[in-house]
Design an enzyme around this catalytic site. Structure first.
Site, PDB file in Angstrom:
ATOM      1  N   LYS A 170     -84.019 -24.054 -45.143  1.00 48.08           N
ATOM      2  CA  LYS A 170     -84.973 -23.688 -46.190  1.00 48.08           C
ATOM      3  C   LYS A 170     -86.411 -23.736 -45.652  1.00 48.08           C
ATOM      4  O   LYS A 170     -87.237 -22.881 -45.954  1.00 48.08           O
ATOM      5  CB  LYS A 170     -84.784 -24.657 -47.366  1.00 48.08           C
ATOM      6  CG  LYS A 170     -85.948 -24.841 -48.295  1.00 48.08           C
ATOM      7  CD  LYS A 170     -86.115 -23.647 -49.217  1.00 48.08           C
ATOM      8  CE  LYS A 170     -87.083 -23.897 -50.331  1.00 48.08           C
ATOM      9  NZ  LYS A 170     -88.351 -24.489 -49.985  1.00 48.08           N
ATOM     10  N   HIS A 200     -80.534 -31.223 -50.681  1.00 52.30           N
ATOM     11  CA  HIS A 200     -80.560 -32.498 -49.950  1.00 52.30           C
ATOM     12  C   HIS A 200     -79.151 -33.067 -49.810  1.00 52.30           C
ATOM     13  O   HIS A 200     -78.804 -33.633 -48.770  1.00 52.30           O
ATOM     14  CB  HIS A 200     -81.450 -33.508 -50.682  1.00 52.30           C
ATOM     15  CG  HIS A 200     -82.884 -33.098 -50.812  1.00 52.30           C
ATOM     16  ND1 HIS A 200     -83.442 -32.726 -52.018  1.00 52.30           N
ATOM     17  CD2 HIS A 200     -83.888 -33.006 -49.905  1.00 52.30           C
ATOM     18  CE1 HIS A 200     -84.716 -32.428 -51.844  1.00 52.30           C
ATOM     19  NE2 HIS A 200     -85.020 -32.579 -50.568  1.00 52.30           N
ATOM     20  N   SER A 203     -87.648 -29.110 -54.636  1.00 50.26           N
ATOM     21  CA  SER A 203     -88.222 -30.099 -55.557  1.00 50.26           C
ATOM     22  C   SER A 203     -89.366 -29.473 -56.349  1.00 50.26           C
ATOM     23  O   SER A 203     -89.626 -29.852 -57.491  1.00 50.26           O
ATOM     24  CB  SER A 203     -88.720 -31.307 -54.775  1.00 50.26           C
ATOM     25  OG  SER A 203     -87.689 -31.806 -53.936  1.00 50.26           O
TER      26      SER A 203
HETATM   27  P1  AMP Z   1     -88.164 -32.062 -48.703  1.00 49.52           P
HETATM   28  O1  AMP Z   1     -87.691 -33.237 -49.514  1.00 49.52           O
HETATM   29  O2  AMP Z   1     -88.518 -30.880 -49.527  1.00 49.52           O
HETATM   30  O3  AMP Z   1     -89.185 -32.446 -47.680  1.00 49.52           O
HETATM   31  O4  AMP Z   1     -86.905 -31.587 -47.880  1.00 49.52           O
HETATM   32  C1  AMP Z   1     -86.160 -32.474 -47.098  1.00 49.52           C
HETATM   33  C2  AMP Z   1     -85.141 -31.713 -46.316  1.00 49.52           C
HETATM   34  O5  AMP Z   1     -84.291 -31.012 -47.203  1.00 49.52           O
HETATM   35  C3  AMP Z   1     -85.762 -30.664 -45.398  1.00 49.52           C
HETATM   36  O6  AMP Z   1     -85.051 -30.656 -44.160  1.00 49.52           O
HETATM   37  C4  AMP Z   1     -85.563 -29.389 -46.154  1.00 49.52           C
HETATM   38  O7  AMP Z   1     -85.496 -28.238 -45.346  1.00 49.52           O
HETATM   39  C5  AMP Z   1     -84.225 -29.650 -46.817  1.00 49.52           C
HETATM   40  N1  AMP Z   1     -84.049 -28.794 -47.993  1.00 49.52           N
HETATM   41  C6  AMP Z   1     -84.901 -28.632 -49.039  1.00 49.52           C
HETATM   42  N2  AMP Z   1     -84.421 -27.715 -49.909  1.00 49.52           N
HETATM   43  C7  AMP Z   1     -83.237 -27.290 -49.396  1.00 49.52           C
HETATM   44  C8  AMP Z   1     -82.250 -26.335 -49.814  1.00 49.52           C
HETATM   45  N3  AMP Z   1     -82.397 -25.637 -50.939  1.00 49.52           N
HETATM   46  N4  AMP Z   1     -81.164 -26.155 -49.035  1.00 49.52           N
HETATM   47  C9  AMP Z   1     -81.017 -26.850 -47.873  1.00 49.52           C
HETATM   48  N5  AMP Z   1     -81.899 -27.763 -47.430  1.00 49.52           N
HETATM   49  C10 AMP Z   1     -82.998 -27.982 -48.170  1.00 49.52           C
END
Ligand code: AMP
Length: 282
Positions: free
Chosen positions: A153, A39, A190
């Site tokens: 991701k 993030h 997460s």
């Molecule tokens: P989430 O909080 O899991 O819904 O993710 C929020 C954003 O963070 C989304 O655009 C995900 O693709 C991105 N994201 C989550 N994990 C990663 C990672 N390891 N590397 C890059 N972006 C990520």
């Protein structure tokens, strides 16, 4: 500098008013919280794209299916605000469910993700992308960003959000950021917090499978698939949901040229996804 933390639409509008008045570019980074270095990479990229960076933290109920982890999804707002501060966010928008769904979650107008929302993740999680695209449309309406930053991701999500912005004429540029990984290759997520030590070791097989696939990319999609499958098959505790090779837009894989290898697997009761770019053929 500490970001401004806002919880309501009124406070969001008040917090953005001065920037809107001078036409400053706004970048939105939508997240569900429990923030990590993946993030942070998105937030830093957002800072390169716009004068004002808004991080949203919202565990969106409509993208979880029955029996999924909505109730146990990690919630840690204070630590998240700290990470947003370190990564340069100016505003953290952490609304309650009512502020995003005044009509009630699952009621009212929703977004149909189209055919590419029904394959891969969409085949396993039928309403997932409708929930994702609906909340992205809502957050776009609330924040009115010029740019939205998403991670590779969640590659299918990135493709679908790009299509949402284009097809619904949102006047929103969607930017993708490469996946941030742990030292053993595991994509930061997460949901990695759910893994016990044995599960954490098993989970590294996903990225090893992707690497094995890339090593066979010159031989074409079938070889890539077989190589990745071999790695997953010999790792106990990894239950594959899907493993697929597609073109970059998620259509069937070409004989040669750019493509994508995508995997989803269950490790214990934790569902993990990962993917990588390919260049098929000689
Ligand atoms: P989430 O909080 O899991 O819904 O993710 C929020 C954003 O963070 C989304 O655009 C995900 O693709 C991105 N994201 C989550 N994990 C990663 C990672 N390891 N590397 C890059 N972006 C990520």
């Amino acid at each position: 500098m500490r970001p401004l933390l806002v919880r309501t639409r009124l406070d969001l509008d008040a917090g953005l008013a001065a920037h809107r008045a001078v036409g400053a570019r706004i970048a939105l980074v939508p997240t569900m919280g429990a923030l990590h270095e993946g993030h942070a990479a998105l937030l830093r990229r957002a800072g390169d794209e716009a004068a004002l960076v808004v991080a949203s933290i919202f565990v969106n109920p409509t993208q979880f299916g029955p029996g999924e982890d909505l109730d146990r999804y990690p919630r840690q707002l204070a630590a998240d605000v700290d990470l947003c501060a370190r990564a340069g966010a100016d505003v953290v928008f952490a609304p309650e469910v009512d502020a995003v769904y005044p009509e009630g979650p699952g009621r009212g107008i929703t977004v149909d993700p189209g055919a590419y929302g029904r394959v891969l993740e969409g085949a396993s999680r039928p309403d997932h992308f409708s929930g994702v695209l609906t909340v992205v449309a809502k957050l776009s309406g609330l924040v009115r960003p010029d740019v939205a930053v998403f991670g590779e991701k969640d590659y299918q999500q990135l493709v679908l959000v790009t299509a949402l912005a284009r097809d619904l004429c949102l006047r929103l540029r969607v930017v993708g950021v490469p996946t941030v990984r742990a030292d053993d290759g595991l994509a930061l997520s997460s949901r990695n917090a759910y893994l016990d030590p044995a599960g954490r070791r098993a989970a590294a097989a996903l990225s090893r499978a992707l690497t094995a696939g890339v090593q066979h990319q010159r031989s074409g999609a079938a070889s890539v698939h077989a190589a990745a499958e071999r790695v997953l098959a010999r790792t106990p505790g990894v239950d594959v949901d899907y493993l697929g090779v597609t073109d970059p837009a998620l259509a069937p894989a070409p004989e040669s040229g750019p493509a994508r290898l995508l995997v989803a697997a269950r490790v214990g009761d934790t569902r993990l996804i990962d993917n990588t770019a390919l260049l098929l053929g000689g």
